[in-house]
Design a protein around this motif. Structure first.
Motif, PDB file in Angstrom:
ATOM      1  N   HIS A 119       0.832  -1.216   0.000  1.00 50.50           N
ATOM      2  CA  HIS A 119       0.000   0.000   0.000  1.00 50.50           C
ATOM      3  C   HIS A 119       0.861   1.260   0.000  1.00 50.50           C
ATOM      4  O   HIS A 119       0.501   2.258  -0.634  1.00 50.50           O
ATOM      5  CB  HIS A 119      -0.938  -0.016   1.207  1.00 50.50           C
ATOM      6  N   ALA A 123       0.828   4.063  -2.922  1.00 48.81           N
ATOM      7  CA  ALA A 123       0.614   5.482  -2.635  1.00 48.81           C
ATOM      8  C   ALA A 123       1.677   6.335  -3.304  1.00 48.81           C
ATOM      9  O   ALA A 123       1.380   7.401  -3.868  1.00 48.81           O
ATOM     10  CB  ALA A 123       0.609   5.712  -1.127  1.00 48.81           C
ATOM     11  N   ARG A 168      -4.349   1.153   4.386  1.00 44.09           N
ATOM     12  CA  ARG A 168      -4.949   1.145   3.048  1.00 44.09           C
ATOM     13  C   ARG A 168      -5.798   2.392   2.803  1.00 44.09           C
ATOM     14  O   ARG A 168      -6.067   2.742   1.651  1.00 44.09           O
ATOM     15  CB  ARG A 168      -5.789  -0.106   2.840  1.00 44.09           C
ATOM     16  N   SER A 169      -6.256   3.054   3.874  1.00 46.03           N
ATOM     17  CA  SER A 169      -6.951   4.337   3.742  1.00 46.03           C
ATOM     18  C   SER A 169      -6.010   5.512   3.958  1.00 46.03           C
ATOM     19  O   SER A 169      -6.064   6.509   3.241  1.00 46.03           O
ATOM     20  CB  SER A 169      -8.117   4.427   4.735  1.00 46.03           C
ATOM     21  N   PRO A 172      -3.277   6.280   0.718  1.00 43.06           N
ATOM     22  CA  PRO A 172      -3.799   6.969  -0.468  1.00 43.06           C
ATOM     23  C   PRO A 172      -4.435   8.317  -0.154  1.00 43.06           C
ATOM     24  O   PRO A 172      -4.362   9.245  -0.961  1.00 43.06           O
ATOM     25  CB  PRO A 172      -4.822   5.984  -1.045  1.00 43.06           C
ATOM     26  N   SER A 233     -13.605   7.333   6.342  1.00 41.70           N
ATOM     27  CA  SER A 233     -13.414   5.981   5.828  1.00 41.70           C
ATOM     28  C   SER A 233     -13.485   5.032   7.024  1.00 41.70           C
ATOM     29  O   SER A 233     -12.624   5.070   7.903  1.00 41.70           O
ATOM     30  CB  SER A 233     -12.061   5.866   5.122  1.00 41.70           C
ATOM     31  N   HIS A 465     -11.511   0.306  -1.768  1.00 42.88           N
ATOM     32  CA  HIS A 465     -10.128   0.650  -1.464  1.00 42.88           C
ATOM     33  C   HIS A 465      -9.243  -0.102  -2.447  1.00 42.88           C
ATOM     34  O   HIS A 465      -9.502  -1.248  -2.773  1.00 42.88           O
ATOM     35  CB  HIS A 465      -9.740   0.220  -0.044  1.00 42.88           C
ATOM     36  N   ASP A 470      -8.785   4.122  -5.283  1.00 35.07           N
ATOM     37  CA  ASP A 470      -8.289   5.092  -4.308  1.00 35.07           C
ATOM     38  C   ASP A 470      -8.490   6.526  -4.783  1.00 35.07           C
ATOM     39  O   ASP A 470      -8.782   7.420  -3.975  1.00 35.07           O
ATOM     40  CB  ASP A 470      -6.810   4.832  -4.010  1.00 35.07           C
ATOM     41  N   GLU A 473     -12.185   7.361  -4.151  1.00 31.18           N
ATOM     42  CA  GLU A 473     -12.582   7.538  -2.759  1.00 31.18           C
ATOM     43  C   GLU A 473     -11.997   8.793  -2.126  1.00 31.18           C
ATOM     44  O   GLU A 473     -12.690   9.524  -1.427  1.00 31.18           O
ATOM     45  CB  GLU A 473     -12.164   6.311  -1.932  1.00 31.18           C
TER      46      GLU A 473
END
Length: 491
Positions: A119, A123, A168-169, A172, A233, A465, A470, A473
């Protein structure tokens, strides 16, 4: 855990009884004990945020966000690369923390680290990806659709895979220029929060851009209600997800929900029984079944049901359960006593309703034995409810149409798996069962950093996700036009 096995950047003296706002500070909400689920040992005390802590964090994040978004894209990408290098450098010691705090075996902790690393790399890659489109326009002007950050993104993550389900949130959201206020679960604040804060702190993320506040319901409610936070999120249960959406809706926040559900693994009668049983055991028992995409319904076609069940019973009987740090077990403890009680009630109620218990169904403390239930029918709790425990709940079907009906009989589904050498036959089932992601010739517990991941129905609100999702979101469209000179209007 002691200083001897703790890397310097995660030393107790840095984070104990503190929250993170770019510096490590005491929380107004006090502190919270972190207890190892396998042993009951105290691992430390984290800071515990309350509503006042959240309000300060949200304001500080908003103040820091614009400068971060304006930072050169190469500098931002370098932050993620440095964080990834630190994660690789200290992965052995961090794996121990994750295993002890989550109750997972060491290979599970190592999976968390590998996926977190992926991840971070994703990013960094986002910073050189196109973030807009050139639209049709008059010859002497430009019309552009471009992606811009929301502002401040709030992240709320759960206990089961805390590092992955947080980063993962966070990664990004930061990559596209947002600031982040993150509330990890109080049961796993190190794996889900402190590790991430230290990685970004050492990687050079500007102060204020990331705020990490372990906390309970008060902090979560405050995060969802705060007007300085533009998006939330959330990963967790459907019941709490509904509350998140309700509170966040009052300030018209964007909300991305990845929730619980009832996932099905369908085994057709032309499958190899040995391969099928291995997929069933992995999908039902991995990390004690405490995975949102665990195979909660095992649907076996009648012609193969006995063969797969007998092989599954053999596996359930020889999977050792105990302290994951021993290195000799396949399953560790459930996260807390409340979870054990809930799971055991589902099993006993289902047996009382007519299900047959062939293995397991018992526990010592928080260690629940791998369980096999057969004769499961719609209406039984083990068929209807998310288990979040090591239970293979088996329902036998006759026709492919019946399998479709059984797999579809749920308000929400994250994942579907179908095992069959006939890909065309399997796809006919996949194409007719609503789900967030589907896998032909694999079980349901799959996720990759570059692939969109999320649920359908009550398992989510359409958010995803990973990979191209990404951008969807964590940023929003902005229309930009550019003219060489302003027009003369008739008014």
């Amino acid at each position: 855990m002691g200083a001897s096995d703790t890397p310097p950047f995660l030393h107790d003296a840095i984070w104990q009884e503190r929250i993170f706002n770019g510096d490590w500070i005491a929380a107004d909400g006090g502190s919270h004990a972190i207890v190892e689920p396998a042993t009951g040992e105290l691992l430390g005390r984290c800071g515990a945020a309350n509503a006042a802590d959240v309000a300060r964090a949200a304001g500080a994040a908003r103040a820091a966000q614009r400068a971060w978004a304006a930072t050169d894209y190469k500098q931002r990408a370098q932050v993620f690369r440095k964080a990834a290098a630190l994660l690789e450098q200290h992965q052995e010691a961090l794996a121990t923390w994750i295993a002890r705090e989550t109750g997972g075996i060491m290979p599970k902790a190592q999976v968390e680290l590998r996926e977190a690393l992926a991840h971070l790399h994703e990013a960094a890659a986002m910073l050189t990806q196109p973030k807009g489109q050139l639209l049709a326009s008059q010859e002497d002007q430009f019309s552009i659709a471009r992606r811009v950050p929301h502002g401040v993104v709030g992240v709320i993550s759960p206990f089961n895979f805390p590092l992955i389900l947080s980063i993962r949130s966070i990664a990004p959201a930061l990559a596209v220029g947002n600031a982040v206020v993150h509330k990890p679960d109080l049961q796993t604040p190190i794996s889900g929060g402190v590790i991430i804060a230290r990685l970004f702190e050492e990687a050079g993320l500007p102060k204020g851009v990331l705020q990490v506040l372990p906390g309970g319901a008060e902090a979560g409610e405050a995060l969802c209600a705060n007007p300085d936070i533009a998006m939330v999120s959330f990963t967790g249960s459907t019941a709490i997800g509904r509350r998140v959406a309700e509170v966040a809706g009052r300030t018209l926040k964007k909300v991305s929900l990845e929730l619980g559900g009832k996932n099905s693994l369908v085994v057709l009668d032309d499958a190899d029984p040995d391969i099928a049983a291995a997929n069933v055991a992995w999908g039902a028992y991995l990390h004690q079944g405490q995975i949102c995409m665990a195979a909660g319904r095992i649907l076996l076609q009648r012609g193969i049901a006995e063969a797969v069940t007998s092989r599954l019973l053999e596996k359930a009987g020889r999977l050792p359960v105990g302290d994951p740090m021993s290195g000799t077990v396949a399953l560790g403890p459930l996260i807390n006593v409340r979870q054990v009680q809930r799971l055991h009630a589902i099993v006993t109620d289902s047996v009382a309703a007519g299900a047959t218990l062939l293995a397991g169904g018992s526990h010592e403390g928080q260690f629940y034995r791998p369980t096999v239930l057969t004769d499961v029918r719609p209406g039984m709790r083990c068929f209807e409810e998310e288990l979040f425990g090591p239970v293979a709940s088996i329902t036998v079907f006759d026709t492919d149409e019946e399998a479709i009906a059984l797999a579809s009989a749920t308000e929400g589904c994250l994942a579907l798996g179908v095992i069959s050498p006939s890909v065309t036959r399997a796809l006919r089932i996949v194409n007719r069962v609503p789900c967030g992601h589907a896998h032909v010739n694999d079980q349901t517990v799959l996720a990759e950093a570059h692939a969109p991941f999320g649920g359908s129905g009550s398992s989510g609100n359409g958010g995803r996700h990973g990979g191209p999702a990404d951008w969807d979101e964590f940023s929003q469209w902005q229309w930009l036009t550019i003219k060489s000179e302003a027009p003369q209007y008739p008014f």
